[in-house]
Write an enzyme that holds these catalytic residues in place. Structure first.
Site, PDB file in Angstrom:
ATOM      1  N   ASP A   1      46.901  73.203  -0.783  1.00 42.56           N
ATOM      2  CA  ASP A   1      48.000  73.514   0.138  1.00 42.56           C
ATOM      3  C   ASP A   1      48.964  74.521  -0.495  1.00 42.56           C
ATOM      4  OD1 ASP A   1      48.744  71.557  -1.753  1.00 42.56           O
ATOM      5  OD2 ASP A   1      50.497  71.018  -0.573  1.00 42.56           O
ATOM      6  N   GLU A   2      49.664  75.225   0.368  1.00 52.90           N
ATOM      7  CA  GLU A   2      50.810  76.058  -0.028  1.00 52.90           C
ATOM      8  C   GLU A   2      50.508  76.993  -1.199  1.00 52.90           C
ATOM      9  OE1 GLU A   2      54.590  73.404   1.327  1.00 52.90           O
ATOM     10  OE2 GLU A   2      53.764  72.857  -0.620  1.00 52.90           O
ATOM     11  N   VAL A   3      49.321  77.568  -1.214  1.00 54.90           N
ATOM     12  CA  VAL A   3      49.034  78.553  -2.263  1.00 54.90           C
ATOM     13  C   VAL A   3      49.788  79.833  -1.913  1.00 54.90           C
ATOM     14  CG1 VAL A   3      47.268  79.903  -3.428  1.00 54.90           C
ATOM     15  CG2 VAL A   3      46.779  77.548  -2.721  1.00 54.90           C
TER      16      VAL A   3
END
Ligand SMILES: *[C@@H]1O[C@H](CO)[C@@H](O)[C@H](O)[C@H]1NC(C)=O
Ligand SMILES: *[C@@H]1O[C@H](CO)[C@@H](O)[C@H](O)[C@H]1NC(C)=O
Ligand SMILES: *[C@@H]1O[C@H](CO)[C@@H](O)[C@H](O)[C@H]1NC(C)=O
Ligand SMILES: *[C@@H]1O[C@H](CO)[C@@H](O)[C@H](O)[C@H]1NC(C)=O
Ligand SMILES: *[C@@H]1O[C@H](CO)[C@@H](O)[C@H](O)[C@H]1NC(C)=O
Length: 579
Positions: A353-355
């Protein structure tokens, strides 16, 4: 005068949370004592013992056998019935006679508890149930005192025993334990196979005793997956013996860690309660804590002041995306960890997530934030993670961004966990992937506590009144109203494996863990067990649900969980708080 003042001994009609598929109850009273005989197998082939003993428990290390699971369920039922039961005065109108006359030992008793599995019971209980084991059960309680729980597996028997305990109450004066609901017939089984809670063990540390208490509560409401988000940028509490510095330097405190023994103990505790405990090591983002031991593996570490350019939360930091040192580290990490967790789980979450692509502009192995440069590297990175996971005999789980933002080609086995809004699940199933629901808009338990960031006098006004990104707090009714199958075409329903409620722990620690989780997580438990719609296809009624949720809340409290109240006592007693 209110009608209820004339009512004599009015039992509640349905007590069980989550709601069984079908439940019929009567109005006869039966008492139960510790002397009830427990019998295994079908009539004629039964093995007897006395409650709470069980068939032979295995002494081997490793995952519990069916017999171990039944044994644990019987011990828990014994506790729930005779040690932590409660007097349900607050669930009945003021002035009503809410319980039978005191037990003088002459009233009708439950005499037999028969636990049945198809075929040879001893053989069926001698091995651990498979990860996709049938969890259904049928329960009957006859007026002459015979309880029969029939199931396909030990997990079904365990759920049946959990339901059984919810039919019984403590007597206020005799201390006896009775059900006012005989005869009872239940036919029950889950709608979704994956019914879980995700708990963040990085932003806060929860000792294993806290995790045991969570597992007991999950099991009571028939949830069967406990997702440990066990590493993140703030702390790496996961001890990896072949990489000892990781936790020694990366944990918030050197003693706030999970050793291999702790982890096995937590997984085993869950497995005995029908809950598969599985891990997430979130990657490649959310990995700043690796920097403490291995600075050469992490890019964009703890950038200040503009951390928000490089990460969703401080400290920024991401595993380098094109580094042979990172790959060698991952080989060592997973060779150590995966074989240890494998005996108790069939899935492993690799995160994703949220890279933040800007972080890779600071990554000396890439030096680019261009998605067309990064995308093939991300594909290779995640392929590598999933190859290691599959190599250990586990099925990979990823956050939705890997599919929906990074457009990765994922194996058909991969389970994709949605968290951003209602449309993600539909996009995942449309792509033919298995999906887990749990959107931040409805199933995040941390929302609504306000910002944990502090604002300067110059910026403060623009953030007033400091609501967090997923505010407001999602109350139990919002959680309960969420239908995992909303917006999903019927031919893709089978891809929705279930879902998870999430507790991110920026503002939760040991002191408020229970109140943040319960009873709201139980609202999701019922949606995932029974479905969001009733038998007529209508949305389930809050009016019907509230008193049952309040009752299971009392059982949680009696069992030592500091769950929040559902309604004030007046509402519970008078059933009058309806609009
Ligand atoms: C338990 O062990 C006894 C003696 O070894 C055996 O006779 C019995 O069948 C076993 N029961 C179960 C349920 O495995
Ligand atoms: C429970 O009863 C139903 C209806 O009689 C039956 O179809 C089902 O197979 C039973 N389930 C179990 C686990 O025995
Ligand atoms: C990845 O690393 C290799 C080996 O150092 C290098 O040749 C290649 O150019 C790098 N790829 C990118 C996209 O930076
Ligand atoms: C993924 O595909 C979408 C739609 O085609 C595109 O907007 C997006 O930039 C792609 N992402 C990457 C990382 O290539
Ligand atoms: C049922 O619930 C859904 C989702 O919460 C909502 O959108 C819908 O309006 C509800 N239907 C009725 C008839 O209230």
């Amino acid at each position: 005068m209110h009608l209820s003042h004339f009512l004599l001994f009015t039992p509640l009609v349905s007590a069980i949370w989550p709601l069984p598929r079908t439940l019929t109850t009567g109005t006869s009273t039966l008492w139960i004592s510790r002397n009830v005989a427990v019998k295994y197998g079908s009539a004629g082939a039964s093995i007897s013992s006395s409650f709470p003993a069980s068939p032979n428990i295995s002494s081997q290390a490793g995952p519990p056998t069916g017999a171990d699971i039944v044994h644990t369920a019987l011990l828990r039922a014994n506790n729930a019935l005779f040690k932590t039961n409660f007097v349900p005065w607050m669930l009945h109108p003021r002035g009503s006679v809410f319980e039978p006359g005191a037990d003088d030992g002459s009233g009708p008793q439950v005499t037999e508890l028969c636990l049945q599995l198809p075929g040879d019971t001893a053989a069926a209980l001698s091995t651990p149930p498979p990860p996709d084991a049938d969890e259904s059960y049928n329960l009957t309680l006859t007026v002459d005192g015979t309880v029969t729980i029939a199931a396909q597996t030990a997990l079904g028997l365990s759920h049946g025993l959990s339901s059984l305990t919810q039919l019984f109450y403590s007597h206020s004066s005799s201390g006896g334990v009775y059900t006012p609901l005989a005869p009872v017939t239940i036919v029950d089984g889950p709608v979704f196979p994956h019914r879980g809670l995700n708990l963040d063990l990085s932003r806060s540390y929860f000792p294993k005793e806290d995790l045991y208490r969570v597992l007991d509560a999950l099991s009571l409401v028939k949830m069967n997956r406990f997702h440990l988000h066990i590493t993140d940028s703030q702390s790496w509490p996961l001890v990896i013996p072949s990489l000892p510095d990781l936790a020694a330097k990366g944990a918030t405190r050197p003693d706030w860690v999970y050793t291999p023994e702790d982890l096995a103990a937590v997984q085993d505790y869950g497995a005995r309660r029908g809950v598969m405990v599985y891990l997430e090591t979130d990657m490649p983002g959310h990995t700043a804590s690796i920097y403490q031991a291995y600075p050469e593996l992490v890019a964009a570490y703890d950038v200040r002041p503009n951390w928000d350019t490089y990460a969703a939360e401080p400290p920024s930091g991401t595993l380098k995306l094109n580094s042979s040192k990172v790959e060698a580290f991952l080989d060592t990490l997973f060779a150590d960890l995966l074989p240890r967790v494998k005996p108790w789980t069939s899935i492993y979450h690799t995160g994703g997530d949220e890279v933040n692509e800007k972080a890779y502009g600071l990554d000396d192995s890439v030096k680019s934030s261009d998605k067309s440069v990064l995308q093939p590297l991300m594909q290779k990175f995640v392929d590598g993670l999933h190859k290691r996971v599959r190599g250990a005999g586990l099925t990979p789980v990823v956050w939705e961004e890997m599919l929906l933002v990074w457009n990765l080609t994922l194996g058909p086995d991969v389970i994709v966990q949605a968290w951003q809004g209602e449309t993600a699940v539909a996009a995942i199933t449309a792509a033919g992937h298995k999906a887990l629901v749990g959107s931040s808009t409805v199933w995040y338990l941390d929302c609504g506590h306000g910002q944990w960031l502090s604002f300067t006098p110059q910026t403060s006004a623009q953030f007033y009144p400091y609501a967090d990104y997923c505010s407001p707090r999602h109350n139990w009714k919002v959680i309960y109203a969420h239908d995992p199958l909303a917006h999903i075409p019927a031919d893709q329903h089978h891809l929705v494996q279930g879902g998870e409620v999430h507790l991110w722990a920026e503002q939760t620690d040991r002191q408020n863990l229970d109140t943040m989780l319960w009873p709201r997580a139980a609202a999701a438990a019922e949606v995932l067990w029974a479905g969001a719609k009733d038998e007529l296809g209508q949305n389930r009624s809050q009016v019907e649900a509230a008193p049952r949720l309040a009752e299971v809340r009392e059982r949680l409290v009696a069992g030592g969980v500091r769950a929040e109240p559902v309604q004030m006592v007046w509402c519970l007693r008078e059933r009058g708080c309806v609009l």
